[in-house]
Design an enzyme around this catalytic site. Structure first.
Site, PDB file in Angstrom:
ATOM      1  N   ASP A  12       0.857  -1.187   0.000  1.00 31.45           N
ATOM      2  CA  ASP A  12       0.000   0.000   0.000  1.00 31.45           C
ATOM      3  C   ASP A  12       0.892   1.235   0.000  1.00 31.45           C
ATOM      4  OD1 ASP A  12      -2.149   1.679   0.132  1.00 31.45           O
ATOM      5  OD2 ASP A  12      -2.807   1.086   2.139  1.00 31.45           O
ATOM      6  N   ASP A 106      -2.754   2.417  -6.172  1.00 33.22           N
ATOM      7  CA  ASP A 106      -1.731   2.496  -5.131  1.00 33.22           C
ATOM      8  C   ASP A 106      -1.669   1.295  -4.198  1.00 33.22           C
ATOM      9  OD1 ASP A 106      -4.177   3.088  -3.969  1.00 33.22           O
ATOM     10  OD2 ASP A 106      -3.364   4.572  -2.585  1.00 33.22           O
ATOM     11  N   GLU A 107      -2.378   0.227  -4.491  1.00 36.86           N
ATOM     12  CA  GLU A 107      -2.269  -0.951  -3.632  1.00 36.86           C
ATOM     13  C   GLU A 107      -2.549  -2.224  -4.413  1.00 36.86           C
ATOM     14  OE1 GLU A 107      -5.188  -1.594  -0.505  1.00 36.86           O
ATOM     15  OE2 GLU A 107      -6.491  -0.063  -1.384  1.00 36.86           O
TER      16      GLU A 107
END
Length: 361
Positions: A12, A106-107
């Site tokens: 993350d 983003d993860e």
């Protein structure tokens, strides 16, 4: 022969959008930054850790964020940059495993049970990945490592920012026990409220509930809740995770209430959603209408059709059908959304498209 214990990493990125802006603009480094528009109708898309200390959060109205943090610096979003950085990060993941399940820009989950590079542990792989991300993008990431997806995601929040945490086999149930169920990925605010009404506040409380009781209150999700209370999650990392819905929403420059204005907005939303469907050669059966009133209260209405939606006119018509029982509206509307779900690409529905709409995507 028993299956090997899975090794799952959840990566993350730390305050991703805001961190990219601080990286690219030295003048805002160390300052409370919000990605979004500062005007009255604006919404915060992301907040730096400096801004979060003041209570600024994503999805917060910009006027509220500015009230909480008068020194807040707003920067406009640059999604093409975020996508490019995300591709760099995913290229790093791919050095270690082909089993990557993106959750957003983003993860992602990574299954490193059988990694492409010989490394002594998933912990070592996570450390290498985070170091490579920092070296190649100038950004920090946090990581959670465990034997299933649920625990790996919990673990990635445990040492944020720029840290990592391991929940080893055998430790999942004890780790989950004291945590509030509202912090569990897969339990949203509405479900958490229903659990609270049943006296379920923590993982330990959830573990005391028989499966039959959970089935009665939560239906098909009950077995998942029963498992995670015990640190059990059998879901695999899904490389080709199917998209569940396509939707668009708009926040109006001024609140609207008139039926004609709402119908016009619905028509535009339907055309944009259908353009996205056309691009992916997909359609769906369930249409959901979302309204947010001027006092920020929100409601949704859905209907499932017997066959796939065939075009923007039918999608708009269904939106008007869902809106009709709500008229006349009790308040003005600041946001309107339209979503198509129960997606299906197997029947190749007739695609009616406008090239100008596709060009805008």
């Amino acid at each position: 022969m028993s299956q090997p214990v899975r090794r799952i990493i959840h990566i993350d990125m730390d305050a991703f959008y805001a961190s990219v802006e601080q990286r690219d603009n030295p003048s805002v480094r160390g300052l409370p930054v919000a990605v979004g528009r500062s005007q009255e109708r604006g919404v915060v898309a992301a907040a730096s850790y400096e801004a979060r200390k003041f209570g600024v959060r994503s999805a917060m109205p910009s006027v509220v964020a500015k009230r909480k943090c008068p020194a807040l610096v707003f920067v406009p979003p640059r999604f093409e940059v975020y996508r490019a950085v995300s591709q760099q990060i995913h290229a790093i993941f791919a050095r270690y495993t082909p089993l990557i399940q993106p959750l957003s820009l983003d993860e992602a989950y990574l299954d490193v049970t059988a990694p492409l590079l010989p490394r002594p542990s998933a912990t070592a792989i996570a450390q290498e990945i985070r170091a490579a991300i920092l070296a190649e993008t100038g950004l920090t990431a946090s990581a959670g490592i465990s034997y299933n997806k649920f625990l790996a995601k919990l673990a990635s929040d445990y040492r944020k920012p720029n840290g990592q945490y391991v929940i080893p086999p055998g430790a999942g149930e004890a780790f989950v026990a004291p945590l509030p169920v509202s912090s569990f990925h897969g339990i949203g605010p509405a479900t958490a409220a229903r659990m609270t009404a049943l006296g379920i506040y923590t993982g330990a409380d959830l573990r005391t509930q028989p499966l039959a009781v959970l089935n009665r209150h939560f239906g098909k999700a009950a077995s998942f809740y029963y498992g995670i209370a015990r640190g059990v999650d059998e879901r695999p990392v899904e490389v080709d995770r199917p998209r569940k819905s396509l939707g668009k929403e708009t926040t109006f420059g001024r609140d609207i209430r008139a039926e004609a204005d709402l119908h016009t907005a619905l028509q535009t939303l339907a055309e944009n959603v259908w353009a996205a469907c056309t691009k992916r050669q997909i359609s769906g059966r369930t249409v959901t209408l979302k309204l947010k009133y001027d006092d920020f209260t929100q409601l949704t209405r859905s209907t499932s059709l017997t066959s796939l939606v065939r075009g923007a006119p039918q999608l708009a018509e269904t939106g008007r059908f869902l809106l009709a029982p709500l008229l006349p509206l009790p308040r003005s509307v600041r946001l309107l959304g339209l979503t198509l779900s129960a997606l299906d690409d197997t029947q190749n529905p007739t695609i009616e498209t406008q090239l100008s709409l596709l060009a805008d995507l």
